[in-house]
Motif scaffolding. Structure first.
Motif, PDB file in Angstrom:
ATOM      1  N   MET A  66      30.765  78.076  52.879  1.00 13.64           N
ATOM      2  CA  MET A  66      31.144  79.004  51.685  1.00 13.64           C
ATOM      3  C   MET A  66      30.690  80.343  51.697  1.00 13.64           C
ATOM      4  SD  MET A  66      29.511  75.781  49.299  1.00 13.64           S
ATOM      5  CE  MET A  66      29.787  76.588  47.753  1.00 13.64           C
ATOM      6  N   ASN A  67      31.592  81.068  51.581  1.00 18.91           N
ATOM      7  CA  ASN A  67      31.514  82.557  51.534  1.00 18.91           C
ATOM      8  C   ASN A  67      31.556  83.202  50.265  1.00 18.91           C
ATOM      9  OD1 ASN A  67      30.350  82.452  54.317  1.00 18.91           O
ATOM     10  ND2 ASN A  67      32.373  82.795  55.195  1.00 18.91           N
ATOM     11  N   ASN A  68      30.890  84.391  50.157  1.00 15.87           N
ATOM     12  CA  ASN A  68      31.469  85.236  48.800  1.00 15.87           C
ATOM     13  C   ASN A  68      31.294  84.122  47.701  1.00 15.87           C
ATOM     14  OD1 ASN A  68      31.883  87.378  47.340  1.00 15.87           O
ATOM     15  ND2 ASN A  68      34.078  87.252  47.333  1.00 15.87           N
ATOM     16  N   VAL A  69      30.223  83.488  47.565  1.00 12.84           N
ATOM     17  CA  VAL A  69      30.157  82.404  46.311  1.00 12.84           C
ATOM     18  C   VAL A  69      29.890  83.087  44.894  1.00 12.84           C
ATOM     19  CG1 VAL A  69      29.339  80.786  48.005  1.00 12.84           C
ATOM     20  CG2 VAL A  69      27.661  82.109  46.584  1.00 12.84           C
ATOM     21  N   ASP A  70      30.422  82.577  44.142  1.00  5.71           N
ATOM     22  CA  ASP A  70      30.227  82.882  42.623  1.00  5.71           C
ATOM     23  C   ASP A  70      29.694  82.184  41.592  1.00  5.71           C
ATOM     24  OD1 ASP A  70      31.971  84.893  40.596  1.00  5.71           O
ATOM     25  OD2 ASP A  70      31.888  82.915  39.814  1.00  5.71           O
ATOM     26  N   PRO A  71      29.006  82.494  40.452  1.00  2.00           N
ATOM     27  CA  PRO A  71      28.330  81.368  39.808  1.00  2.00           C
ATOM     28  C   PRO A  71      29.125  80.325  39.305  1.00  2.00           C
ATOM     29  CG  PRO A  71      27.669  83.655  39.208  1.00  2.00           C
ATOM     30  CD  PRO A  71      28.809  83.845  40.301  1.00  2.00           C
ATOM     31  N   GLU A  72      30.374  80.589  39.103  1.00  2.00           N
ATOM     32  CA  GLU A  72      31.256  79.445  38.874  1.00  2.00           C
ATOM     33  C   GLU A  72      31.521  78.365  39.969  1.00  2.00           C
ATOM     34  OE1 GLU A  72      32.155  79.978  35.224  1.00  2.00           O
ATOM     35  OE2 GLU A  72      33.573  78.769  36.121  1.00  2.00           O
ATOM     36  N   ASP A  73      30.877  78.783  41.197  1.00  2.00           N
ATOM     37  CA  ASP A  73      30.908  77.741  42.243  1.00  2.00           C
ATOM     38  C   ASP A  73      29.651  76.727  42.312  1.00  2.00           C
ATOM     39  OD1 ASP A  73      31.954  80.220  44.396  1.00  2.00           O
ATOM     40  OD2 ASP A  73      33.053  78.483  43.657  1.00  2.00           O
ATOM     41  N   THR A  74      28.687  76.921  41.163  1.00  2.00           N
ATOM     42  CA  THR A  74      27.510  76.128  40.844  1.00  2.00           C
ATOM     43  C   THR A  74      27.962  74.863  40.513  1.00  2.00           C
ATOM     44  OG1 THR A  74      26.104  77.880  39.885  1.00  2.00           O
ATOM     45  CG2 THR A  74      25.812  75.943  39.150  1.00  2.00           C
ATOM     46  N   ALA A  75      27.504  73.941  41.164  1.00  2.00           N
ATOM     47  CA  ALA A  75      28.364  72.432  40.988  1.00  2.00           C
ATOM     48  C   ALA A  75      27.347  71.401  42.082  1.00  2.00           C
ATOM     49  CB  ALA A  75      29.647  72.440  41.600  1.00  2.00           C
ATOM     50  N   VAL A  76      27.658  70.114  41.749  1.00  2.00           N
ATOM     51  CA  VAL A  76      27.330  69.325  42.838  1.00  2.00           C
ATOM     52  C   VAL A  76      28.458  68.848  43.673  1.00  2.00           C
ATOM     53  CG1 VAL A  76      26.393  66.840  43.188  1.00  2.00           C
ATOM     54  CG2 VAL A  76      25.588  68.112  41.252  1.00  2.00           C
ATOM     55  N   TYR A  77      28.123  69.142  45.088  1.00  2.00           N
ATOM     56  CA  TYR A  77      29.193  69.001  45.772  1.00  2.00           C
ATOM     57  C   TYR A  77      29.172  67.521  46.313  1.00  2.00           C
ATOM     58  CZ  TYR A  77      30.354  73.916  45.384  1.00  2.00           C
ATOM     59  OH  TYR A  77      30.934  75.069  44.902  1.00  2.00           O
ATOM     60  N   TYR A  78      30.126  66.996  46.753  1.00  2.00           N
ATOM     61  CA  TYR A  78      30.245  65.571  47.332  1.00  2.00           C
ATOM     62  C   TYR A  78      31.037  65.393  48.325  1.00  2.00           C
ATOM     63  CZ  TYR A  78      28.409  64.153  42.747  1.00  2.00           C
ATOM     64  OH  TYR A  78      27.680  64.000  41.414  1.00  2.00           O
ATOM     65  N   CYS A  79      30.583  64.920  49.445  1.00  2.00           N
ATOM     66  CA  CYS A  79      31.580  64.546  50.689  1.00  2.00           C
ATOM     67  C   CYS A  79      32.138  63.153  50.371  1.00  2.00           C
ATOM     68  CB  CYS A  79      30.535  64.260  51.854  1.00  2.00           C
ATOM     69  SG  CYS A  79      31.159  64.213  53.336  1.00  2.00           S
ATOM     70  N   ASN A  80      33.354  63.402  50.835  1.00  2.00           N
ATOM     71  CA  ASN A  80      34.208  61.811  50.787  1.00  2.00           C
ATOM     72  C   ASN A  80      34.914  61.826  51.974  1.00  2.00           C
ATOM     73  OD1 ASN A  80      37.413  61.498  50.105  1.00  2.00           O
ATOM     74  ND2 ASN A  80      35.991  60.243  48.875  1.00  2.00           N
ATOM     75  N   TYR A  81      34.943  60.265  52.340  1.00  2.00           N
ATOM     76  CA  TYR A  81      35.711  59.705  53.284  1.00  2.00           C
ATOM     77  C   TYR A  81      36.650  58.979  53.002  1.00  2.00           C
ATOM     78  CZ  TYR A  81      36.379  56.519  57.150  1.00  2.00           C
ATOM     79  OH  TYR A  81      36.995  55.656  58.115  1.00  2.00           O
ATOM     80  N   ARG A  82      37.742  58.855  53.173  1.00  2.00           N
ATOM     81  CA  ARG A  82      39.000  57.875  53.012  1.00  2.00           C
ATOM     82  C   ARG A  82      39.795  57.791  54.222  1.00  2.00           C
ATOM     83  NH1 ARG A  82      41.440  62.443  50.308  1.00  2.00           N
ATOM     84  NH2 ARG A  82      43.430  62.618  50.625  1.00  2.00           N
ATOM     85  N   ARG A  83      40.174  56.418  53.992  1.00  2.00           N
ATOM     86  CA  ARG A  83      41.395  55.913  54.822  1.00  2.00           C
ATOM     87  C   ARG A  83      42.183  54.783  54.069  1.00  2.00           C
ATOM     88  NH1 ARG A  83      36.735  52.980  57.128  1.00  2.00           N
ATOM     89  NH2 ARG A  83      36.808  50.894  56.831  1.00  2.00           N
ATOM     90  N   ALA A  84      43.048  54.268  54.681  1.00  2.00           N
ATOM     91  CA  ALA A  84      43.911  53.382  53.755  1.00  2.00           C
ATOM     92  C   ALA A  84      43.200  52.191  53.498  1.00  2.00           C
ATOM     93  CB  ALA A  84      44.962  52.751  54.765  1.00  2.00           C
ATOM     94  N   GLY A  85      42.924  52.002  52.111  1.00  2.00           N
ATOM     95  CA  GLY A  85      42.240  50.925  51.489  1.00  2.00           C
ATOM     96  C   GLY A  85      40.807  51.123  51.382  1.00  2.00           C
ATOM     97  N   TYR A  86      40.382  52.146  51.600  1.00  2.00           N
ATOM     98  CA  TYR A  86      38.839  52.616  51.577  1.00  2.00           C
ATOM     99  C   TYR A  86      38.591  53.988  51.109  1.00  2.00           C
ATOM    100  CZ  TYR A  86      33.915  52.259  52.810  1.00  2.00           C
ATOM    101  OH  TYR A  86      32.475  52.224  52.763  1.00  2.00           O
TER     102      TYR A  86
END
Length: 115
Positions: free
Chosen positions: A82-102
């Protein structure tokens, strides 16, 4: 079962940079899509960036070239630079993994951008 562990969250000043990492373990199979979502205060969870196992990338419009999503298939890791971040980028960031049916989520990592 797939387990996702994020790291790299914290406090960053506006205009600065932050690097988030996510390591997957368990029953990781291809093809799959790994990436990042975020939830800002009072808002619904939204897509930030995803990258599939053959290199196709999808970015949210608000990224605007500021963030880069990459992955290492051998290490089953995704990284959000993440570069040049802004206060609007304040958040909880979640990693996600998905494949067919999961679908699996990490526990989330807080990024706070100060003005």
């Amino acid at each position: 079962q797939v387990q996702l562990v994020e790291s790299g969250g914290g406090l960053v000043q506006a205009g600065g940079s932050r690097r988030l990492s996510c390591v997957a373990s368990g029953s990781v199979f291809s093809p799959n899509v790994m990436g990042w979502y975020r939830q800002r205060p009072g808002k619904q969870r939204e897509l930030v960036a995803t990258l599939n196992s053959v290199g196709m990338i999808n970015y949210a419009d608000f990224v605007k070239g500021r963030f880069t999503n990459s992955r290492d298939n051998a290490k089953i890791t995704v990284v959000l630079q993440m570069n040049n971040v802004d206060p609007e980028d304040t958040a909880v960031y979640y990693c996600n993994y998905r494949r067919a049916g999961y679908n699996a989520w990490g526990q989330g990592t807080q990024v706070t951008v100060s003005s």
